[in-house]
Design a protein around this motif. Structure first.
Motif, PDB file in Angstrom:
ATOM      1  N   THR A  40       0.818  -1.231   0.000  1.00  0.00           N
ATOM      2  CA  THR A  40       0.000   0.000   0.000  1.00  0.00           C
ATOM      3  C   THR A  40       0.845   1.271   0.000  1.00  0.00           C
ATOM      4  O   THR A  40       0.381   2.317   0.404  1.00  0.00           O
ATOM      5  CB  THR A  40      -1.017   0.068   1.182  1.00  0.00           C
ATOM      6  N   LEU A  41       2.077   1.165  -0.498  1.00  0.00           N
ATOM      7  CA  LEU A  41       2.901   2.383  -0.585  1.00  0.00           C
ATOM      8  C   LEU A  41       2.598   3.145  -1.867  1.00  0.00           C
ATOM      9  O   LEU A  41       2.936   4.316  -2.002  1.00  0.00           O
ATOM     10  CB  LEU A  41       4.387   2.029  -0.520  1.00  0.00           C
ATOM     11  N   THR A  62      -1.667   2.421   8.884  1.00  0.00           N
ATOM     12  CA  THR A  62      -0.644   2.118   9.886  1.00  0.00           C
ATOM     13  C   THR A  62      -0.827   0.708  10.443  1.00  0.00           C
ATOM     14  O   THR A  62       0.149  -0.008  10.667  1.00  0.00           O
ATOM     15  CB  THR A  62      -0.716   3.134  11.032  1.00  0.00           C
ATOM     16  N   ARG A  65       0.159  -1.908   7.662  1.00  0.00           N
ATOM     17  CA  ARG A  65       1.606  -2.021   7.428  1.00  0.00           C
ATOM     18  C   ARG A  65       2.325  -2.625   8.614  1.00  0.00           C
ATOM     19  O   ARG A  65       3.455  -3.104   8.481  1.00  0.00           O
ATOM     20  CB  ARG A  65       2.185  -0.652   7.078  1.00  0.00           C
ATOM     21  N   LYS A  66       1.695  -2.574   9.766  1.00  0.00           N
ATOM     22  CA  LYS A  66       2.275  -3.253  10.923  1.00  0.00           C
ATOM     23  C   LYS A  66       2.133  -4.767  10.736  1.00  0.00           C
ATOM     24  O   LYS A  66       3.011  -5.538  11.089  1.00  0.00           O
ATOM     25  CB  LYS A  66       1.530  -2.803  12.182  1.00  0.00           C
ATOM     26  N   PHE A  78      18.000   3.946   9.474  1.00  0.00           N
ATOM     27  CA  PHE A  78      17.777   5.219  10.150  1.00  0.00           C
ATOM     28  C   PHE A  78      19.060   5.598  10.879  1.00  0.00           C
ATOM     29  O   PHE A  78      19.849   4.731  11.270  1.00  0.00           O
ATOM     30  CB  PHE A  78      16.616   5.110  11.137  1.00  0.00           C
ATOM     31  N   LEU A  92       7.219   3.511  17.133  1.00  0.00           N
ATOM     32  CA  LEU A  92       6.184   4.208  16.359  1.00  0.00           C
ATOM     33  C   LEU A  92       4.791   3.866  16.862  1.00  0.00           C
ATOM     34  O   LEU A  92       3.864   4.651  16.736  1.00  0.00           O
ATOM     35  CB  LEU A  92       6.281   3.808  14.878  1.00  0.00           C
ATOM     36  N   HIS A  93       4.667   2.665  17.424  1.00  0.00           N
ATOM     37  CA  HIS A  93       3.353   2.235  17.889  1.00  0.00           C
ATOM     38  C   HIS A  93       3.230   2.367  19.403  1.00  0.00           C
ATOM     39  O   HIS A  93       2.396   1.710  20.021  1.00  0.00           O
ATOM     40  CB  HIS A  93       3.086   0.798  17.432  1.00  0.00           C
ATOM     41  N   ARG A 135      14.399  -5.465  11.819  1.00  0.00           N
ATOM     42  CA  ARG A 135      13.628  -4.272  12.163  1.00  0.00           C
ATOM     43  C   ARG A 135      12.157  -4.467  11.784  1.00  0.00           C
ATOM     44  O   ARG A 135      11.251  -4.094  12.528  1.00  0.00           O
ATOM     45  CB  ARG A 135      14.230  -3.082  11.399  1.00  0.00           C
ATOM     46  N   ASN A 139       8.024  -5.676  14.528  1.00  0.00           N
ATOM     47  CA  ASN A 139       6.595  -5.331  14.576  1.00  0.00           C
ATOM     48  C   ASN A 139       5.719  -6.576  14.651  1.00  0.00           C
ATOM     49  O   ASN A 139       4.500  -6.448  14.676  1.00  0.00           O
ATOM     50  CB  ASN A 139       6.208  -4.558  13.310  1.00  0.00           C
TER      51      ASN A 139
ATOM     52  N   GLU B 163       9.765   6.367   3.387  1.00  0.00           N
ATOM     53  CA  GLU B 163       8.974   5.191   3.020  1.00  0.00           C
ATOM     54  C   GLU B 163       9.288   4.007   3.931  1.00  0.00           C
ATOM     55  O   GLU B 163       8.411   3.203   4.225  1.00  0.00           O
ATOM     56  CB  GLU B 163       9.209   4.830   1.552  1.00  0.00           C
ATOM     57  N   ALA B 164      10.551   3.917   4.376  1.00  0.00           N
ATOM     58  CA  ALA B 164      10.894   2.832   5.297  1.00  0.00           C
ATOM     59  C   ALA B 164      10.097   2.990   6.597  1.00  0.00           C
ATOM     60  O   ALA B 164       9.616   2.012   7.175  1.00  0.00           O
ATOM     61  CB  ALA B 164      12.394   2.822   5.578  1.00  0.00           C
ATOM     62  N   LEU B 165       9.940   4.231   7.039  1.00  0.00           N
ATOM     63  CA  LEU B 165       9.145   4.468   8.256  1.00  0.00           C
ATOM     64  C   LEU B 165       7.673   4.160   8.007  1.00  0.00           C
ATOM     65  O   LEU B 165       7.011   3.535   8.837  1.00  0.00           O
ATOM     66  CB  LEU B 165       9.319   5.920   8.718  1.00  0.00           C
ATOM     67  N   LEU B 166       7.173   4.590   6.845  1.00  0.00           N
ATOM     68  CA  LEU B 166       5.772   4.295   6.524  1.00  0.00           C
ATOM     69  C   LEU B 166       5.543   2.783   6.497  1.00  0.00           C
ATOM     70  O   LEU B 166       4.531   2.293   6.983  1.00  0.00           O
ATOM     71  CB  LEU B 166       5.399   4.887   5.161  1.00  0.00           C
ATOM     72  N   ALA B 167       6.521   2.066   5.925  1.00  0.00           N
ATOM     73  CA  ALA B 167       6.379   0.611   5.821  1.00  0.00           C
ATOM     74  C   ALA B 167       6.367  -0.045   7.198  1.00  0.00           C
ATOM     75  O   ALA B 167       5.850  -1.141   7.363  1.00  0.00           O
ATOM     76  CB  ALA B 167       7.508   0.034   4.967  1.00  0.00           C
ATOM     77  N   LEU B 168       6.939   0.639   8.183  1.00  0.00           N
ATOM     78  CA  LEU B 168       6.899   0.093   9.543  1.00  0.00           C
ATOM     79  C   LEU B 168       5.615   0.510  10.263  1.00  0.00           C
ATOM     80  O   LEU B 168       5.445   0.248  11.447  1.00  0.00           O
ATOM     81  CB  LEU B 168       8.108   0.584  10.350  1.00  0.00           C
ATOM     82  N   GLY B 169       4.741   1.195   9.540  1.00  0.00           N
ATOM     83  CA  GLY B 169       3.471   1.587  10.142  1.00  0.00           C
ATOM     84  C   GLY B 169       3.464   2.983  10.727  1.00  0.00           C
ATOM     85  O   GLY B 169       2.605   3.310  11.543  1.00  0.00           O
ATOM     86  N   ALA B 170       4.412   3.823  10.301  1.00  0.00           N
ATOM     87  CA  ALA B 170       4.435   5.201  10.806  1.00  0.00           C
ATOM     88  C   ALA B 170       3.306   6.006  10.170  1.00  0.00           C
ATOM     89  O   ALA B 170       2.935   5.764   9.019  1.00  0.00           O
ATOM     90  CB  ALA B 170       5.775   5.858  10.484  1.00  0.00           C
ATOM     91  N   GLN B 256       0.508   7.595   1.845  1.00  0.00           N
ATOM     92  CA  GLN B 256       1.515   7.261   0.839  1.00  0.00           C
ATOM     93  C   GLN B 256       2.276   8.531   0.494  1.00  0.00           C
ATOM     94  O   GLN B 256       1.668   9.592   0.336  1.00  0.00           O
ATOM     95  CB  GLN B 256       0.835   6.707  -0.425  1.00  0.00           C
TER      96      GLN B 256
END
Lengths: 208, 265
Positions: A40-41, A62, A65-66, A78, A92-93, A135, A139, B163-170, B256
């Motif tokens: 879903t990106l 969110t 994607r988790k 990062f 993040l969660h 990483r 999750n 995008e890496a953060l978004l992919a982790l559910g950010a 996105q």
């Protein structure tokens, strides 16, 4: 669709819980776009992604994607240490990552405790790929989507990553791996699809 | 109250200062001669024009005329702040957002001051309203331009991180947090540095002007203190709003990342 050009058309796959799926195809065949759409990106103009029978549009991005982790071809590290990278998903969660869990994750991707304090951006390509994998696993996802996890690595490191992914799939994780290397698709074991000119076709079962 | 009258011939002499820069530009092959000359003439023309406008306004102080001039200033600031941002959306997309960020920031900085600290009688007293608003608008304009410029550049160069953060559910807010923080710090620093060096290095324009035209320095500095604090408020509010608008442009409703040229088509 991008710039009016259809990138994917008639692409459909079904992934069962704990199943390993490889999608292979030459570069430009649309397989990366397919993986990004599943993550879903990228917004798709038509077509749906279902998770446990539910349209992803009913789920918060969110949350989805988790549950469905995605690894880009060359995952970005990062700033900070490997430990901080591993903690980023839970943070993040609003959760903390247990130190023992961090270590277990690292070991599950074949790295040892000495990596925890290393600067993530100074690692080699293969190490980065492993840290990104750990990483994503922090999750506790149900599905793992991988876009060419071995493409940026040398053949040996690439082969090791694929073997690692296969091992994770055996552990009960659903895996969808996109690759242009037929050998990697074969090595993953499980269902194989071929992506050709924007179509995803079932190619059969890899021999165990 | 007395000051030295600058006659037009004397004013023309000041062009000699520009000539110095032009000579240096030629010798150093900086290629800035045209810009320098055009800038010097245009700046002078604009100032001379506003001088007459203000004269007219002070003689016929009417609320509508004051509001009209303020509106022109706000729009000009927004147009400038929304100038084509490299790797950002089009001017048409940025302009209304720049307008909102600049006006709201200026309102927050101006309204309380004109109500409580420098009360105006009547409320549209142009002597105070126009120059002080102008300073706020110009600071807001610089901050907003800088925020737009930096945030879209950062989103584009650090897209893989985001995008890496978004992919982790950010959430988009979480995914862009680092870039927003860095941008706002950079946008606020000049204003903060202004606070630190004022009086030591720089005697700011408003204060200088007041002193030159006869206001006692002790009063002039009080005005300047208020203005410096207002500049901080305007930078903070306008910068924060511009960052929030930029973030909304950078993500779809489905969290996105959308990068130019796809945003604001």
């Amino acid at each position: 669709m991008r710039e009016g050009r259809r990138i994917l058309d008639g692409a459909s796959i079904l992934v069962r819980a704990g199943e390993a799926v490889a999608i292979e195809g030459p570069s430009g065949s649309g397989k990366s776009s397919f993986a990004r759409a599943l993550a879903t990106l990228t917004e798709v103009d038509s077509g749906i992604v279902l998770l446990d029978g539910r349209d992803v549009h009913e789920l918060a991005p969110t949350d989805y994607r988790k549950r469905v982790a995605f690894l880009a071809q060359q995952p970005a590290m990062f700033a900070g240490t490997v430990r901080e990278n591993l903690e980023s998903g839970p943070t993040l969660h609003g959760k903390a990552l247990d130190p023992a869990k961090a270590l277990a994750l690292l070991e599950s991707v074949g790295l040892d405790a000495s990596f925890l304090q290393r600067e993530a951006r100074s690692l080699s390509g293969g190490e980065k790929q492993r840290v990104a994998l750990a990483r994503a696993l922090a999750n506790e996802p149900e599905v793992l989507l991988l876009d060419e996890p071995a493409a940026a690595l040398d053949p040996v490191a690439g082969g090791l990553i694929v073997a690692l992914i296969r091992q994770l799939a055996r552990g009960g994780l659903s895996v969808v791996m996109v690759t242009h290397v037929a050998g990697h698709a074969q090595a993953l074991g499980g269902t194989r699809y071929r992506c050709e000119r924007g179509r995803v076709l079932r190619a059969g079962q890899a021999e165990e | 109250m007395s000051y030295v009258d600058i006659t037009l011939p004397r004013l023309a002499l000041a062009l000699g200062l520009i000539a110095v820069a032009i000579v240096l530009s030629r010798r150093g092959r900086l290629g800035l001669e045209k810009d320098l000359l055009w800038g010097a003439l245009r700046g002078a023309a604009q100032l001379i024009a506003i001088g007459y406008v203000l004269l007219l306004l002070f003689n016929h102080e009417r609320p509508w005329w004051v509001l009209l001039l303020l509106s022109v200033m706000v729009v000009a600031a927004a147009v400038t702040a929304a100038r084509r941002v490299e790797r950002g959306p089009s001017r048409r997309v940025l302009f209304p957002r720049a307008l909102a960020a600049i006006s709201l920031g200026a309102l927050v900085a101006l309204v309380p001051v004109f109500l409580a600290i420098v009360p105006l009688h009547p409320w549209y007293e142009a002597h105070y309203l126009i120059p002080i608003s102008g300073m706020m608008l110009s600071n807001a304009m610089n901050v907003v331009a800088l925020v737009f410029e930096r945030i879209f550049a950062a989103a584009s160069t650090e897209a893989d991180q985001i995008e890496a953060l978004l992919a982790l559910g950010a959430t988009p807010r979480q995914a862009l947090a680092r870039q927003v923080r860095a941008t706002l710090r950079a946008a606020l620093l000049p204003t903060i540095n202004g606070l630190l060096t004022v009086g030591l290095v720089a005697l700011p324009g408003m204060m200088t002007g007041q002193i030159v035209s006869g206001t006692p320095p002790t009063q002039a500095v009080r005005y300047q203190i208020v203005i410096l604090y207002q500049l901080v408020a305007v930078a903070a509010v306008s910068g924060w709003l511009a960052a929030a608008f930029a973030r909304r442009l950078l993500f779809t409703g489905r969290a996105q990342l959308v990068l130019p040229p796809r945003i604001g088509l």
